[in-house]
Design a protein around this motif. Sequence first.
Motif, short mmCIF file in Angstrom:
data_model
loop_
_atom_site.label_atom_id
_atom_site.label_comp_id
_atom_site.label_asym_id
_atom_site.label_seq_id
_atom_site.Cartn_x
_atom_site.Cartn_y
_atom_site.Cartn_z
N ARG A 18 -16.45 5.86 11.51
CA ARG A 18 -15.40 6.30 12.44
C ARG A 18 -14.16 6.81 11.69
N HIS A 19 -13.81 6.16 10.59
CA HIS A 19 -12.61 6.55 9.86
C HIS A 19 -12.85 7.69 8.88
N ARG A 20 -14.03 7.75 8.29
CA ARG A 20 -14.26 8.73 7.22
C ARG A 20 -14.75 10.08 7.69
N LEU A 21 -15.50 10.12 8.77
CA LEU A 21 -16.02 11.42 9.24
C LEU A 21 -14.91 12.44 9.49
N PRO A 22 -13.84 12.09 10.20
CA PRO A 22 -12.80 13.10 10.42
C PRO A 22 -12.14 13.59 9.14
N ASP A 23 -12.09 12.74 8.12
CA ASP A 23 -11.52 13.15 6.84
C ASP A 23 -12.45 14.04 6.04
N GLU A 24 -13.75 13.87 6.24
CA GLU A 24 -14.74 14.55 5.40
C GLU A 24 -15.37 15.78 6.03
N VAL A 25 -15.39 15.85 7.35
CA VAL A 25 -16.03 16.99 8.03
C VAL A 25 -14.95 17.73 8.82
N ASP A 26 -14.68 18.96 8.39
CA ASP A 26 -13.68 19.78 9.08
C ASP A 26 -14.04 19.92 10.56
N ASP A 27 -13.04 19.99 11.38
CA ASP A 27 -13.14 20.22 12.82
C ASP A 27 -13.47 18.97 13.62
N ILE A 28 -13.67 17.81 12.98
CA ILE A 28 -13.88 16.58 13.75
C ILE A 28 -12.52 15.94 13.96
N SER A 29 -12.22 15.66 15.24
CA SER A 29 -10.94 15.04 15.57
C SER A 29 -11.10 13.57 15.95
N LYS A 30 -12.26 13.21 16.49
CA LYS A 30 -12.48 11.84 16.95
C LYS A 30 -13.95 11.51 16.82
N VAL A 31 -14.22 10.28 16.37
CA VAL A 31 -15.60 9.83 16.22
C VAL A 31 -15.78 8.54 17.01
N THR A 32 -16.80 8.51 17.83
CA THR A 32 -17.20 7.29 18.52
C THR A 32 -18.53 6.87 17.90
N VAL A 33 -18.61 5.61 17.49
CA VAL A 33 -19.84 5.09 16.91
C VAL A 33 -20.26 3.89 17.74
N ARG A 34 -21.53 3.84 18.09
CA ARG A 34 -22.04 2.71 18.85
C ARG A 34 -23.42 2.33 18.33
N ARG A 35 -23.84 1.17 18.70
CA ARG A 35 -25.19 0.75 18.35
C ARG A 35 -26.14 1.35 19.38
N ALA A 36 -27.25 1.90 18.89
CA ALA A 36 -28.27 2.42 19.80
C ALA A 36 -28.84 1.25 20.57
N GLY A 37 -29.02 1.43 21.84
CA GLY A 37 -29.49 0.33 22.68
C GLY A 37 -30.96 0.38 22.92
N GLY A 38 -31.33 -0.03 24.06
CA GLY A 38 -32.73 -0.08 24.44
C GLY A 38 -33.05 -1.49 24.88
N PRO A 39 -34.11 -1.63 25.65
CA PRO A 39 -34.43 -2.95 26.21
C PRO A 39 -34.78 -4.01 25.17
N ARG A 40 -35.22 -3.58 23.98
CA ARG A 40 -35.61 -4.58 22.98
C ARG A 40 -34.68 -4.58 21.78
N ALA A 41 -33.52 -4.01 21.90
CA ALA A 41 -32.58 -3.97 20.78
C ALA A 41 -32.02 -5.38 20.55
N ALA A 42 -32.28 -5.90 19.37
CA ALA A 42 -31.76 -7.22 19.01
C ALA A 42 -30.46 -7.01 18.25
N VAL A 43 -29.37 -7.48 18.82
CA VAL A 43 -28.07 -7.29 18.18
C VAL A 43 -27.57 -8.64 17.69
N MET A 44 -27.33 -8.70 16.39
CA MET A 44 -26.80 -9.92 15.80
C MET A 44 -25.31 -10.00 16.09
N PRO A 45 -24.76 -11.21 16.08
CA PRO A 45 -23.32 -11.33 16.28
C PRO A 45 -22.56 -10.60 15.18
N ASP A 46 -21.40 -10.10 15.53
CA ASP A 46 -20.53 -9.40 14.59
C ASP A 46 -20.05 -10.40 13.55
#
Length: 108
Positions: free
Chosen positions: A62-90
Amino acid sequence: MSAESLERRTRNYLSNNVPQIQEHGGHFEIEDVDNETGEVTVAIGGACSGCGIAPMTMRAIRHRLPDEVDDISKVTVRRAGGPRAAVMPDKTAEMEEMEEYKDYEPPF
């Protein structure tokens, strides 16, 4: 500049500078690119869904993409979901308190 071009540059940056995602069994998807606003949405999945430090990777993207790729102003990053996505605690907050992770920055 076309949205495809911005998408391609985003994909190239992630492939070349965040190889840990693929090396550790994860993957990323460019879900949305708004060429007019420069907003990009990236989802990380696979092994990233079960990784306790995925939030650190997400924050770095989220922080590096706008600095490294011209024309990017905002980046949203999320975990891909799905019914069987196992997400560990942060584990980010816990790791930030540990001495060995005091100066940790993902290696990309």
